[in-house]
Design a protein around this motif. Sequence first.
Motif, short mmCIF file in Angstrom:
data_model
loop_
_atom_site.label_atom_id
_atom_site.label_comp_id
_atom_site.label_asym_id
_atom_site.label_seq_id
_atom_site.Cartn_x
_atom_site.Cartn_y
_atom_site.Cartn_z
N VAL A 216 36.67 38.23 24.07
CA VAL A 216 35.82 39.38 23.75
C VAL A 216 36.14 40.55 24.68
CG1 VAL A 216 33.91 37.91 22.95
CG2 VAL A 216 33.92 38.74 25.31
N ILE A 217 35.77 41.75 24.25
CA ILE A 217 35.85 42.88 25.16
C ILE A 217 34.59 42.83 26.01
CG2 ILE A 217 35.81 45.40 25.35
CD1 ILE A 217 37.51 45.53 22.81
N ALA A 218 34.79 42.49 27.29
CA ALA A 218 33.63 42.32 28.18
C ALA A 218 33.14 43.66 28.70
CB ALA A 218 34.00 41.40 29.33
N GLU A 219 34.08 44.59 28.87
CA GLU A 219 33.70 45.91 29.38
C GLU A 219 34.81 46.90 29.07
OE1 GLU A 219 32.26 45.78 33.40
OE2 GLU A 219 31.83 47.93 33.44
N GLU A 220 34.41 48.13 28.87
CA GLU A 220 35.36 49.18 28.49
C GLU A 220 34.90 50.49 29.12
OE1 GLU A 220 35.58 49.45 24.21
OE2 GLU A 220 36.67 51.34 24.34
N GLY A 221 35.83 51.27 29.62
CA GLY A 221 35.43 52.55 30.20
C GLY A 221 36.60 53.30 30.79
N THR A 222 36.32 54.39 31.46
CA THR A 222 37.38 55.13 32.13
C THR A 222 37.88 54.30 33.31
OG1 THR A 222 35.87 56.18 33.68
CG2 THR A 222 36.24 57.33 31.60
N PRO A 223 39.08 54.61 33.82
CA PRO A 223 39.56 53.88 34.99
C PRO A 223 38.55 53.91 36.15
CG PRO A 223 41.34 55.18 34.07
CD PRO A 223 40.10 55.54 33.29
N GLU A 224 37.90 55.05 36.35
CA GLU A 224 36.91 55.15 37.44
C GLU A 224 35.77 54.17 37.21
OE1 GLU A 224 38.25 57.82 35.85
OE2 GLU A 224 39.57 58.27 37.54
N GLN A 232 29.80 44.72 34.72
CA GLN A 232 29.72 43.30 34.36
C GLN A 232 30.20 42.42 35.51
OE1 GLN A 232 28.50 42.36 31.24
NE2 GLN A 232 28.06 44.56 31.09
N GLU A 233 29.49 41.31 35.69
CA GLU A 233 29.85 40.37 36.75
C GLU A 233 31.30 39.88 36.56
OE1 GLU A 233 29.04 39.54 40.11
OE2 GLU A 233 27.47 40.67 39.05
N ARG A 234 31.67 39.57 35.30
CA ARG A 234 33.02 39.02 35.11
C ARG A 234 34.11 40.04 35.36
NH1 ARG A 234 32.65 37.18 28.76
NH2 ARG A 234 31.14 38.74 28.07
N THR A 235 33.82 41.33 35.14
CA THR A 235 34.80 42.37 35.49
C THR A 235 34.98 42.40 37.01
OG1 THR A 235 33.81 43.64 33.69
CG2 THR A 235 35.48 44.76 35.00
N LYS A 236 33.86 42.37 37.71
CA LYS A 236 33.92 42.40 39.18
C LYS A 236 34.72 41.22 39.72
CE LYS A 236 29.40 44.60 39.50
NZ LYS A 236 27.98 44.37 39.77
N GLU A 237 34.47 40.04 39.15
CA GLU A 237 35.18 38.84 39.61
C GLU A 237 36.68 38.95 39.34
OE1 GLU A 237 33.34 35.36 37.92
OE2 GLU A 237 31.46 35.97 38.90
#
Length: 243
Positions: A216-224, A232-237
Motif C-alpha cells: 500500500v501507499i503508506a504515505e505520500e508528500g513533498t520531499p520535505e 506515519q510510524e512506518r515511514t519513520k522506521e
Amino acid sequence: MEKVIEIQHLSKAFGSHEVLKDIDFSVKKGEVVSIIGSSGSGKSTLLRCVNLLEKPSGGQIIYKGENILDDKHDISAYRRRLGMVFQQFNLFNNHNVLSNCVVGQVKVLKRSKAEAEKIALKFLKVVGMDRYVNAKPKQLSGGQKQRVAIARALSMEPDVLLFDEPTSALDPEMVGEVLKVMKELAESGLTMLIVTHEMEFAREVSDRIVFMDKGVIAEEGTPEQIFLNPTQERTKEFLKRTL
Ligand code: ADP
Ligand code: MG
C-alpha cells in the motif's frame, strides 16, 4: 497541471498473495515522482503494472481521459508512450550502442533508419555516450550501459519515463554518473516515475515522494514532508533504517 497517468484502486495478486492493494496516485506532466520503500513492498510490481508488463488484478489506469484497462482499449498504443529503464539494463547484446537506440524506433515507431539514427545520436549526446556509437554492450561499464539504456528509452520520446532501481546493479563508483544524467533529465522537465534506494537523490530531484509498505501507499508528500516531517510510524522506521 495535466495528469499524464492516473492510477485508481489498482490491485495485483499473484495467486492468493495480494502484492498491491488499492493503490491511488497520479503523475502530472513534468513531474518527478520517486517511489521508496523496503524490498518486497511492491514497488517493481507497481511499475510493471503501470506499463502493463504485469496485468493488474483490479482498478483503473487513466491515460488521456480513458481507462486503458478497458477491453476495447489499444494497449500497444499506450505502451509506446511509456519508457522503461531497468536495473539490469536489458540492452541487446548483439547490437552496438547506436543500433540499441535505433531498432525500437524503426520497428515500433516506423521511423526511417536515417531519422532514427539522428534522434538516437541526439539522446546519446544527452547521456554523454555519443563517442561510443560503435561499441557493443559488453565493452561498456555498467554505468555506461545504463546511460545507453536511458538514451534508448529517450529515443522513443515517451510521455513518461519509468525507472526501476536504475543504479542498484552498479558498482558504487558508477552510481554518480547515472544519477547525474537522471538529475539533468529531471531538471529539463521530463516526466519521471522512479523507484530508488538513493534517498539523497530522491530528496533532491523529486517533486513528490511515495512511500510504499506491504503493498500500500503508506504515505505520500513533498520531499520535505516525507524526509523531515513524516507522519506515519512506518515511514519513520523505514527512514531510520535507511538514512
Ligand atoms: P519491490 O520491488 O518493492 O522489492 P516487488 O514488487 O518485486 O517488490 O515484489 C512484491 C512482492 O510480490 C514480493 O513478495 C514478491 O515476492 C512478489 N512477486 C513479485 N513478482 C512476482 C511474481 N511474478 N510471482 C509471484 N510473486 C511475485
Ligand atoms: Mg523491485
